[in-house]
Design a protein around this motif. Structure first.
Motif, short mmCIF file in Angstrom:
data_model
loop_
_atom_site.label_atom_id
_atom_site.label_comp_id
_atom_site.label_asym_id
_atom_site.label_seq_id
_atom_site.Cartn_x
_atom_site.Cartn_y
_atom_site.Cartn_z
N UNK A 198 0.84 -1.21 0.00
CA UNK A 198 0.00 0.00 0.00
C UNK A 198 0.86 1.26 0.00
N UNK A 199 1.97 1.22 0.72
CA UNK A 199 2.89 2.36 0.76
C UNK A 199 3.47 2.64 -0.62
N UNK A 200 3.83 1.60 -1.32
CA UNK A 200 4.33 1.74 -2.69
C UNK A 200 3.26 2.32 -3.61
N UNK A 201 2.02 1.87 -3.42
CA UNK A 201 0.91 2.36 -4.24
C UNK A 201 0.70 3.86 -4.01
N UNK A 202 0.71 4.30 -2.75
CA UNK A 202 0.52 5.72 -2.45
C UNK A 202 1.61 6.55 -3.12
N UNK A 203 2.82 6.05 -3.11
CA UNK A 203 3.93 6.77 -3.72
C UNK A 203 3.81 6.94 -5.21
N UNK A 204 2.99 6.13 -5.86
CA UNK A 204 2.86 6.19 -7.31
C UNK A 204 1.55 6.78 -7.79
N UNK A 205 0.59 6.94 -6.90
CA UNK A 205 -0.71 7.48 -7.28
C UNK A 205 -0.67 8.99 -7.36
N UNK A 206 -1.62 9.56 -8.07
CA UNK A 206 -1.72 11.01 -8.17
C UNK A 206 -2.16 11.59 -6.82
N UNK A 207 -1.95 12.88 -6.65
CA UNK A 207 -2.29 13.55 -5.38
C UNK A 207 -3.77 13.41 -5.05
N UNK A 208 -4.62 13.44 -6.05
CA UNK A 208 -6.07 13.32 -5.80
C UNK A 208 -6.46 11.87 -5.51
N UNK A 209 -5.79 10.93 -6.13
CA UNK A 209 -6.15 9.52 -5.98
C UNK A 209 -5.80 8.96 -4.61
N UNK A 210 -4.85 9.56 -3.91
CA UNK A 210 -4.43 9.02 -2.61
C UNK A 210 -5.39 9.38 -1.48
N UNK A 211 -6.26 10.34 -1.69
CA UNK A 211 -7.13 10.82 -0.60
C UNK A 211 -7.97 9.72 0.03
N UNK B 53 1.48 4.68 5.76
CA UNK B 53 0.65 4.95 4.59
C UNK B 53 -0.07 6.29 4.77
N UNK B 54 -0.61 6.53 5.96
CA UNK B 54 -1.28 7.80 6.22
C UNK B 54 -0.30 8.97 6.09
N UNK B 55 0.93 8.78 6.55
CA UNK B 55 1.96 9.82 6.42
C UNK B 55 2.26 10.10 4.95
#
Length: 172
Positions: A129-142, A152-154
């Motif tokens: 999940x941490x890797x996914x957050x690092x690659x998603x767009x700023x809007x998609x991670x919300x 992951x929250x950080x």
């Protein structure tokens, strides 16, 4: 190439005539099989994708490219799948999204096209999940702001552009 000791046969593959090498792909010793296939054309490597010895399959996976690796994504050994995941074309990685090994899924999350990452945002492994957050767009991670893992929250707080999400996470 017919010597009774496998070490001699393995060394002989490095100097033997190429026409003698295909017969050595059925040698009982994996070192002989691997050394023989290293000098042969790529089509001979395809035969060894289902080789019983894992070290040979790992080396075969490390030497193949593209769609030739697809059957190795279903290998019983996680390390063979890991090597294949590192080398295969990213659009073909969808077959490993639900791999049982988290390390394999982390490689998938780091290489999968961004448009295909959404299902991995719910992976059971926080590292994925941490890797996914690092690659998603700023809007998609919300939508990941309520993740169970603080890392992951950080990462969401670092990536988001939403003031609402930042206010929420400031209370975390």
């Amino acid at each position: 190439v017919r010597h009774p000791h496998f070490e001699v046969r393995a060394i002989a593959t490095k100097q033997a005539d190429l026409f003698l090498l295909p017969a050595l792909l059925d040698d009982p010793e994996e070192a002989v099989r691997w050394n023989a296939v290293r000098r042969l054309p790529a089509r001979y490597k395809l035969k060894l994708r289902t080789e019983p010895h894992r070290e040979v399959r790992i080396r075969i996976a490390a030497s193949l490219d593209g769609a030739e690796l697809a059957p190795m994504l279903r290998d019983c050994d996680y390390y063979v799948r890991l090597v294949a995941a590192r080398r295969i074309d990213p659009p073909l990685l969808h077959a490993l999204i639900a791999d049982p090994e988290p390390e394999v899924r982390r490689v998938v999350a780091s290489r999968l096209p961004a448009a295909m990452l959404a299902p991995m945002a719910y992976d059971e492994d926080a590292g994925v999940r941490l890797c996914v957050v690092g690659r998603m767009s700023a809007d998609a991670v919300n939508h990941m702001r309520g993740d169970a893992d603080w890392r992951v929250r950080h990462a969401v707080a670092s990536a988001t552009r939403s003031r609402i999400v930042l206010r929420e996470l400031a209370q975390d």
